[in-house]
Design a protein around this motif. Sequence first.
Motif, PDB file in Angstrom:
ATOM      1  N   PRO A 197       0.800  -1.229   0.000  1.00 51.56           N
ATOM      2  CA  PRO A 197       0.000   0.000   0.000  1.00 51.56           C
ATOM      3  C   PRO A 197       0.835   1.282   0.000  1.00 51.56           C
ATOM      4  O   PRO A 197       0.343   2.330  -0.388  1.00 51.56           O
ATOM      5  CB  PRO A 197      -0.822  -0.111   1.288  1.00 51.56           C
ATOM      6  CG  PRO A 197      -0.269  -1.248   2.058  1.00 51.56           C
ATOM      7  CD  PRO A 197       0.470  -2.121   1.116  1.00 51.56           C
ATOM      8  N   TYR A 251      -1.158   0.580  -6.188  1.00 58.84           N
ATOM      9  CA  TYR A 251      -1.693  -0.485  -5.336  1.00 58.84           C
ATOM     10  C   TYR A 251      -3.120  -0.799  -5.782  1.00 58.84           C
ATOM     11  O   TYR A 251      -3.821   0.091  -6.273  1.00 58.84           O
ATOM     12  CB  TYR A 251      -1.649  -0.015  -3.877  1.00 58.84           C
ATOM     13  CG  TYR A 251      -2.048  -1.050  -2.862  1.00 58.84           C
ATOM     14  CD1 TYR A 251      -1.383  -2.269  -2.797  1.00 58.84           C
ATOM     15  CD2 TYR A 251      -3.075  -0.795  -1.955  1.00 58.84           C
ATOM     16  CE1 TYR A 251      -1.746  -3.215  -1.852  1.00 58.84           C
ATOM     17  CE2 TYR A 251      -3.440  -1.740  -1.005  1.00 58.84           C
ATOM     18  CZ  TYR A 251      -2.772  -2.953  -0.970  1.00 58.84           C
ATOM     19  OH  TYR A 251      -3.134  -3.885  -0.041  1.00 58.84           O
ATOM     20  N   VAL A 288      -5.689   3.671  -0.714  1.00 56.82           N
ATOM     21  CA  VAL A 288      -5.193   3.733   0.659  1.00 56.82           C
ATOM     22  C   VAL A 288      -5.674   5.040   1.287  1.00 56.82           C
ATOM     23  O   VAL A 288      -5.412   6.112   0.748  1.00 56.82           O
ATOM     24  CB  VAL A 288      -3.652   3.664   0.660  1.00 56.82           C
ATOM     25  CG1 VAL A 288      -3.128   3.710   2.077  1.00 56.82           C
ATOM     26  CG2 VAL A 288      -3.180   2.408  -0.044  1.00 56.82           C
ATOM     27  N   GLY A 339      -2.183   0.009   5.724  1.00 56.54           N
ATOM     28  CA  GLY A 339      -3.042   0.388   4.603  1.00 56.54           C
ATOM     29  C   GLY A 339      -4.517   0.448   4.992  1.00 56.54           C
ATOM     30  O   GLY A 339      -5.332   1.027   4.276  1.00 56.54           O
TER      31      GLY A 339
END
Lengths: 305, 545
Positions: B220, B240, B244, B536
């Motif tokens: 993350p 990612y 996040v 995250g």
Amino acid sequence: MSAIIFRRLLAAIPVLFIIVSLTFVLMHNAPGSPFSTERHIPAPIMAELEKKYHLHGSFWRQYGDYLGDLVHGDLGLSTQYRNRTVNEIIAQSLPVSMVLGSLAYSFALFAGITLGGLAAVRHHKAGDRWLMFAALLGISIPNFVLALLFIRVIAIDLALLPVAGWGSLDQLILPALCLSVPFVASITRLTRGGLLEVLRLDFVRTARAKGLSETAVLFRHALKVAILPVIGYSGPAIAGVLTGSIVVETIFGIPGIGPFFVNSVLNRDPFMTCGVVLVFGLFLILCNLVADILYFVVDRRVTMQ
Amino acid sequence: MALRDIAPHPRTLVLAAGAAALGLALFLTFFYTFGGWTLSAPADLTICNGDEPQTLDPAVVTGQLEGRICLALFEGLTTRDAAGRIVPGMAQNWTISPDGKTYTFTLRPEAKWSNGEPLTARDFLNSWRRALEPATASEYAYQLYYLVNGEAYGTGKITDFSQVGVKAPDNRTLVVTLNHPTAYFLELASLQTLCPVYLPSIQKYGDDWIKPGRIVSNGPYVMKAWRLNDYILLEANPHYWKRVPIRRIKVLPTRDANTCFNLFYSGKTDLILDQSSLPPTLLPDLRKKAYFHTNAFGATTFMRFNVKRTPFNDLRVRQALALALDKQDVVDKILRDGEPIANTLVPPGNAGYDPPRGLVRDVDAARKLLAAAGYPGGRGFPDVNLLYSTKGSASSGIATEIQALWARDLGITSIHLRGQEWKVYLNSMGSIDFDMCLSRWVGDYNDPQTFIDMFVSDGGNNDTNWASARYDQMLAQSESIPDPAQRLRIFHDMEKLLVEDEAPIVPISFMVGAVLYDPHKLGGFEPNFVDDHRWGDFYIPGKKN
């Protein structure tokens, strides 16, 4: 004079060689391994670790490898901080300590000489006694007590300054103050003592007889001679203060080199320990040399030979 | 003495002024070059992480504080949600063969590295190979010994990686073959050791690949800055697979407990993750605050006996000491953190595992056993040492208290404390150079096995000289059983042997973590038994993300 400086620097090489070798021998023989952890490490992996960090084979081989690296300016790998060389760690943390140390010592010189002058002028009066009492306290109270006291009162209760950290000017004030207090105290006492001796001498009487003001006598004439003990004291003191303080840097969370002097030994990090010893040795030799040169410059009675 | 003889040379003043100017210039240069003045960027969340990470290379990391940052930067096939449950990570889903030995993972189609390149099954395969290779010197490589031929490759017995039980038939499929049906393999797959690393960067930069500007990761967060002993700055990874919530996290390596607490108290840090980062003397007061949270830790404090040395070669002595120990007193007086006392080794929190009763405190029974062993009222008990580490204040407190408690309840006055510096202590423990040793064990994953398999005969972490053929045989049996319930029943019998019938160890307490954060300022942090909190998942309540 430059020949003398050159000779002194040349003489530093065997001195540094001896202290690094002694440190290496001590670390090599200290109980516990740099790689011990709570979990058992399989033998083949331990062997690879020792190979990677040049810690395999006989003592003489490890020592030879290390000296060979040293000659090339390579201080080796840290066994604790696995992706870093000792050079890199010192390059990152020494300047931080130097910033803090130079600030602390500049302040200490300024405050110490001023207070010492004041105490000498008020010799045997109340002001002198109070200042000397304060200086005694400054020398005797350990840094960690002072630091916690400062943090509690100034940073937490009054919320004037940050409690810890690094990166802004206000974060420098408290640690620099804590670091400087014992030096302020020592310099105050040295300046006072030096002045009390000098103020009795003929040339001071002459200066007074010329009708100079007491301030001019003190700062223009007497202090230049009385400062000599402070210069002598400052050589090793500056070497110490520029290479960081474990207590102050730990308490204020400062990323300097000070904590490495203790932690690298506890972590059994052999090359890091040798590295910080080398740095301190180098500073000590250089600062003493500079102090000697200053002696010569300030006091013409001293000859360099 | 004439004035002119000692008057300073006219150059002195020039020199002094020059030196002062030079000093000031040096100071300013150092400060602005190295002081981090321009680097200390603000962050949305600041975390006190307890110490400077030794490394952040996922294959090499073993410590918990390093593991946390590692798992913010990298992600394995599986990951954990806030409650600590295993959920899909880089793998979208997986199937397990009926014999429990073959796992087939399918990677997410959107799996990418932080430089935007696609992450493939081969990346996992090559990263696992790197973690296993002896040259990597990974101390946690044994997390991959569960794979067929994993141990043989890891210890250099075979050099052909194609014989190891992991295959990548296409870019999105990873097939893992295990030696035994390993019930906790999905847990292992979430550990940092099994995370993928970006090999082109490692080949290019060697040991330096982990530094900012060079590191490529898949978790993350990505690393923006890492200043030794100063801070690490993480920023949300745009590639990612999930959004996040918190953009920038600053991680402080503050070591001193007072400093950590001062930073929290003055609002300079939002989260303290370790009990060791809190001043022990403040704990009783802190426990009453709304920002104080406890968290089971999946770890146990216990005492090891060296069963080859007199008097601990006598089972009755070991049982007597275990039965007499007033663990509640140790927790109340020394630890003061409300830890539950332990009569077994495996901490609670393993669903379906029914632990044995253990040796519950019974001083009368203990005195009888001690008398039967030839030491009535503690008389004649030989001089023995109690090894502990002087790192941190807790261990020496526990050791001193236990010494006093056994003197009070059993009349044994010949126990000598032997505190050693951490690395020396580890050495003494590893070479079983002690009579009794105060120890602790932090589980690697959430399964009784991570505790139980320590005490297999000649196990690398056994460190008691205790060997039981029956114990070894039961462990082997448990490994081949695909039925989870039956496997846990075997563990129950094994643990009974360990903490009741043979007692080479005395469990003392189950460790509890203490965490400080204001729930109004930080969300997504839930206490869980594995003490594994993925950064995250953190969010700032009330803030629209």
